[in-house]
Design a protein around this motif. Structure first.
Motif, PDB file in Angstrom:
ATOM      1  N   LEU A  71       0.835  -1.425  -0.117  1.00  0.00           N
ATOM      2  CA  LEU A  71       0.334   0.318  -0.230  1.00  0.00           C
ATOM      3  C   LEU A  71       0.680   1.567  -0.229  1.00  0.00           C
ATOM      4  O   LEU A  71       0.251   2.370  -0.548  1.00  0.00           O
ATOM      5  N   GLN A  72       1.987   1.418   0.511  1.00  0.00           N
ATOM      6  CA  GLN A  72       3.252   2.617   0.732  1.00  0.00           C
ATOM      7  C   GLN A  72       3.148   2.997  -0.930  1.00  0.00           C
ATOM      8  O   GLN A  72       3.292   3.712  -1.280  1.00  0.00           O
ATOM      9  N   CYS A  80      -0.866   4.509  11.156  1.00  0.00           N
ATOM     10  CA  CYS A  80      -1.730   3.785  12.754  1.00  0.00           C
ATOM     11  C   CYS A  80      -1.079   4.076  13.566  1.00  0.00           C
ATOM     12  O   CYS A  80      -0.546   2.931  13.509  1.00  0.00           O
ATOM     13  N   MET A  81      -1.254   4.595  14.509  1.00  0.00           N
ATOM     14  CA  MET A  81      -0.340   4.060  15.954  1.00  0.00           C
ATOM     15  C   MET A  81      -0.593   3.379  16.585  1.00  0.00           C
ATOM     16  O   MET A  81      -0.194   2.791  17.072  1.00  0.00           O
ATOM     17  N   ARG A  82      -1.295   2.265  16.903  1.00  0.00           N
ATOM     18  CA  ARG A  82      -1.985   1.683  17.543  1.00  0.00           C
ATOM     19  C   ARG A  82      -0.993   0.240  16.789  1.00  0.00           C
ATOM     20  O   ARG A  82      -0.362  -0.427  17.332  1.00  0.00           O
ATOM     21  N   HIS A  83      -1.603   0.459  15.206  1.00  0.00           N
ATOM     22  CA  HIS A  83      -0.579  -1.030  14.797  1.00  0.00           C
ATOM     23  C   HIS A  83       0.933  -0.446  14.585  1.00  0.00           C
ATOM     24  O   HIS A  83       1.455  -1.669  15.162  1.00  0.00           O
ATOM     25  N   LEU A  84       1.180   0.615  14.629  1.00  0.00           N
ATOM     26  CA  LEU A  84       2.991   1.098  14.813  1.00  0.00           C
ATOM     27  C   LEU A  84       3.310   0.539  16.255  1.00  0.00           C
ATOM     28  O   LEU A  84       4.627   0.032  16.061  1.00  0.00           O
ATOM     29  N   PHE A  85       2.429   1.332  17.418  1.00  0.00           N
ATOM     30  CA  PHE A  85       2.834   0.829  18.678  1.00  0.00           C
ATOM     31  C   PHE A  85       2.543  -1.830  19.017  1.00  0.00           C
ATOM     32  O   PHE A  85       3.564  -1.881  19.253  1.00  0.00           O
ATOM     33  N   SER A  86       2.505  -1.817  17.961  1.00  0.00           N
ATOM     34  CA  SER A  86       1.994  -3.092  18.303  1.00  0.00           C
ATOM     35  C   SER A  86       3.130  -3.976  17.593  1.00  0.00           C
ATOM     36  O   SER A  86       3.776  -5.101  18.658  1.00  0.00           O
ATOM     37  N   ASN A  87       3.700  -3.337  16.635  1.00  0.00           N
ATOM     38  CA  ASN A  87       4.960  -3.378  15.854  1.00  0.00           C
ATOM     39  C   ASN A  87       6.252  -3.822  16.744  1.00  0.00           C
ATOM     40  O   ASN A  87       7.232  -3.904  16.989  1.00  0.00           O
ATOM     41  N   GLN A 143      16.440   4.121  16.289  1.00  0.00           N
ATOM     42  CA  GLN A 143      16.543   4.322  14.768  1.00  0.00           C
ATOM     43  C   GLN A 143      15.701   3.575  14.468  1.00  0.00           C
ATOM     44  O   GLN A 143      15.499   3.481  13.216  1.00  0.00           O
ATOM     45  N   TYR A 144      15.030   2.342  15.104  1.00  0.00           N
ATOM     46  CA  TYR A 144      14.561   1.523  14.038  1.00  0.00           C
ATOM     47  C   TYR A 144      12.712   2.597  14.128  1.00  0.00           C
ATOM     48  O   TYR A 144      12.213   1.798  12.592  1.00  0.00           O
ATOM     49  N   LEU A 145      12.158   3.653  14.717  1.00  0.00           N
ATOM     50  CA  LEU A 145      10.959   4.177  14.078  1.00  0.00           C
ATOM     51  C   LEU A 145      11.397   4.954  12.604  1.00  0.00           C
ATOM     52  O   LEU A 145      10.769   4.484  11.750  1.00  0.00           O
ATOM     53  N   ARG A 146      12.514   5.600  12.860  1.00  0.00           N
ATOM     54  CA  ARG A 146      13.162   6.164  11.789  1.00  0.00           C
ATOM     55  C   ARG A 146      13.629   5.201  10.302  1.00  0.00           C
ATOM     56  O   ARG A 146      13.077   5.679   8.857  1.00  0.00           O
ATOM     57  N   LYS A 147      13.511   4.232  10.042  1.00  0.00           N
ATOM     58  CA  LYS A 147      13.890   2.699   9.385  1.00  0.00           C
ATOM     59  C   LYS A 147      12.260   2.579   9.264  1.00  0.00           C
ATOM     60  O   LYS A 147      12.796   2.606   7.586  1.00  0.00           O
ATOM     61  N   ASP A 148      12.088   2.054  10.038  1.00  0.00           N
ATOM     62  CA  ASP A 148      10.458   0.856   9.632  1.00  0.00           C
ATOM     63  C   ASP A 148       9.582   1.894   9.385  1.00  0.00           C
ATOM     64  O   ASP A 148       8.032   1.023   8.932  1.00  0.00           O
TER      65      ASP A 148
END
Length: 703
Positions: A358-359, A374-381, A423-428
């Motif tokens: 989709l992206q 979606c913040m909920r799915h982001l935090f789940s990962n 670093q994980y947030l900025r990359k994925d």
């Protein structure tokens, strides 16, 4: 007076022939001297309405006037007795529409009376059955009537003297009989699991059935309701033409898998009703949530949807599509059709759960749109790798704040403790997920994609239907929802929608503790607990950025507005949240459509076949894959003996040591303490406690 009332047998007739009942209750009688030929030429069956005053019930065409019932005996050509399929009567003279109806009634009669029968003769013109128990003399014989179709019970011998056999199963409870029992439940309730249908039948009839037989019966009942699978998409072209013809401005796309010859397999179908797209463009905020859910029918496809949100925070369906799978190609096709329907509204926001492909599809079709995750799915990962109060409160605090300064403060606190997490947030997860990064055009501060999840939950029952019925059922639900919302919007009083009016009342009650220092008629400073914000009423801005992002005054602006004499709140609320804009969103209605049999026939030039079914390797999954943040059932493991099902304090098992002797509780406790100390001292542990600075930022954010 009669000393004893006589029992009368009431016979109910049903016929497909012309009835002998005229207007004003006039009946045909030999004494009237009516000419039947003349009457048949002047009156037709279509001139009379079923359920009118001329017919006392749906099952009887007897006259309303009972005075001459015993005097008139009208012969009905091709008549048959109406029978109850749940309680069939096996009496001499009982009639059934055809041989199949009689066989089904005989099977149900045997099951309800706890016996089995053997067929001596089973032909299209006659059926003879005897009790399976040779010591029982029960026997029935039925044959075709003079019309060549109707089946009549000719003889019936004896009553049953054998015992019931249903508890261990009945051979007549085959898939055809089960399908006849469950078809009404499936029509009313939609998708019902085979397990639940099995439980209902066993409870109602006191028998034992296999799951496999009930599952096959369910497939047979679904085929009876919706038709055969190979013919389920024959009318998809007519559905497309009917929607576009009745709903001007609609965009309907059909895609097939290219094949050589006059046969093609269905692949995708997209629908954007004209009333939905026009109402979205002029009455709703430019915010769309995109999501997908899996279908529950024979075809394992997916249903993609684009859902907006109106001024009252109601779900607003814009478009939906049936696709074969989630992929970059299918998402690009869906977004291209969506772009054809709504174009590129100014300040468009697209929120998603980062589905497969989709992206990249959004970057190709909507490169200028604001893409939120979606913040909920982001935090789940995120919490799969980094868990603890530091990451939980720090990341959610960074997402909820409207201030870029406070966002940086939250991120710095996390980065100071664990640079790898940032670093994980900025990359994925490089899309927008914090309110401090949101633009101020859409006037929507949603952190999650719950509006799209709401649509998926709304159509849960429809997902088990075939493709044509699925698309038409969703159209019908949207039509009814629009009409309901239109009536509600018409009845609203006041300039603001109810959600915003309630929000203003709520914040107006919590203005204590704020100090107001005015600079001009439109500018002022608001201070509390040593923190200061500047408010500009004319520009509708506050330094906290909540007013700009949401479109409704924040608590700091409310302090300033409340101090003004005769201030009107509607002047400080964005037009998206006014009743006038809500009425515009639902101004256009969705056209009604007749049944499938009355749709216009359309020659596509080829025969539409069902999608190609691709079964994945391995055994099909019974349960879905649960998210990591969903509660899971866990069996407790005893820390003393290592077995499951009990705690250490109640453990009675002997634990052998290395020398073969049992280990005492004291030795166990010493080993556990040593293990805890060792685990605490390990380097690289990702579970971190929340520092006081994070809580301080959270307290300041709630001021």
């Amino acid at each position: 007076m009669y000393e004893e009332e006589e029992e009368k047998k009431v016979i109910i007739y049903a016929t497909t022939e012309k009835i002998t009942t005229l207007e004003d209750g006039v009946r045909i009688d030999e004494s009237l001297g009516a000419d039947m030929d003349t009457w048949e030429n002047e009156y037709r069956l279509e001139d009379f309405e079923y359920g009118s005053d001329y017919c006392p019930s749906e099952d009887s065409y007897r006259s309303l006037d009972n005075e001459y019932e015993d005097e008139i005996d009208i012969e009905y050509e091709g008549e048959f007795y109406s029978h109850d399929k749940d309680d069939p009567k096996m009496d001499v003279g009982a009639q059934y529409p055809h041989v199949i109806a009689f066989r089904r009634a005989l099977s149900h009669y045997a099951i309800t009376h706890d016996f089995e029968f053997d067929l001596g003769q089973s032909e299209p013109t006659r059926v003879t059955a005897t009790c399976a128990n040779r010591e029982c003399n029960w026997r029935i014989h039925a044959a075709v009537a003079e019309d060549g179709v109707t089946f009549v019970v000719r003889t019936l011998q004896e009553k049953h003297t054998c015992c019931g056999i249903n508890k261990s199963g009945n051979k007549h409870a085959n898939k055809a009989w089960i399908a006849d029992r469950i078809v009404d439940d499936l029509r009313k309730e939609g998708d019902v699991s085979a397990k639940e249908l099995k439980r209902r039948i066993e409870m109602n009839f006191g028998m034992s059935l296999s799951y496999n037989r009930v599952w096959k019966a369910k497939e047979l009942a679904i085929e009876e309701i919706y038709g055969k699978w190979k013919d389920s998409l024959v009318q998809v072209g007519a559905l497309k033409e009917e929607i576009m013809r009745r709903n001007p401005g609609s965009v309907v796309e059909l895609k097939t898998q290219p094949e050589v010859g006059k046969e093609r397999h269905f692949q995708r179908f997209f629908v954007a009703l004209g009333a939905c797209t026009s109402g979205f463009l002029i009455g709703c905020r430019p915010y769309i949530g995109i999501d997908v859910c899996h279908l529950k029918n024979k075809w394992p496809g997916v249903l993609a949807s684009a859902t907006a949100i109106d001024g009252n925070n109601w779900m607003y369906p814009v478009a939906y599509s049936v696709m074969e799978v989630e992929s970059e190609d299918s998402w690009e096709w869906f977004l291209t059709a969506l772009h054809k329907a709504i174009g590129m509204p100014h300040g468009l926001v697209i929120s998603s759960d980062m589905q497969k492909g989709l992206q990249n599809a959004i970057e190709k079709v909507y490169p200028l749109a604001e893409h939120r995750e979606c913040m909920r799915h982001l935090f789940s990962n995120f919490k799969k790798q980094y868990h603890g109060d530091l990451f939980k409160f720090g990341l959610w605090g960074a997402a909820r704040t409207y201030s870029p300064t406070r966002f940086a403060a939250f991120i710095n606190e996390i980065e100071a403790e664990c640079p790898a997490a940032i670093q994980y947030l900025r990359k994925d997860h490089n899309k927008l997920w914090s309110r401090s990064k949101f633009e101020t055009i859409a006037k929507c501060d949603n952190l999650t994609n719950n509006i799209a999840e709401t649509f998926n939950n709304w159509i849960t029952e429809e997902r088990s239907k075939p493709v044509v019925d699925l698309i038409d059922s969703i159209r019908q639900k949207v039509m009814m929802k629009f009409e309901q919302r239109k009536r509600i919007a018409r009845s609203l009083k006041g300039p603001l929608v109810p959600k915003v009016a309630d929000y203003i009342k709520q914040i107006s009650r919590s203005l204590g503790g704020y100090d107001l220092r005015r600079s001009t008629d439109h500018c002022a400073e608001v201070q509390k607990s040593g923190i200061r914000w500047d408010v500009n009423l004319e520009a509708q801005e506050c330094s906290c950025r909540a007013w700009q992002v949401k479109g409704v005054p924040c608590v700091h602006a409310a302090v300033f507005i409340s101090s003004l004499r005769n201030a009107s709140w509607e002047n400080y609320v964005d037009p998206y949240f006014k009743v006038a804009r809500l009425r515009i969103a639902y101004a256009n209605g969705i056209a009604t459509m007749p049944s499938k049999g009355e749709w216009l026939t359309l020659d596509l030039g080829y025969k539409m076949l069902p999608p190609i079914l691709k079964r994945p390797a391995g055994r099909p999954r019974k349960n879905r894959i649960k998210s990591c943040d969903e509660p899971k059932k866990r069996s407790h493991k005893c820390t003393r003996c290592g077995q499951f099902g009990h705690h250490r304090k109640t453990c009675k098992n002997a634990v052998p040591s290395q020398d073969g002797e049992g280990t005492s509780h004291g030795e166990i406790n010493q080993k556990l303490k040593a293990k805890r100390v060792t685990s605490k001292g390990k380097a690289g542990s990702k579970k971190r406690a929340c520092p006081p600075s994070i809580f301080k930022l959270l307290q300041e954010e709630n001021i």
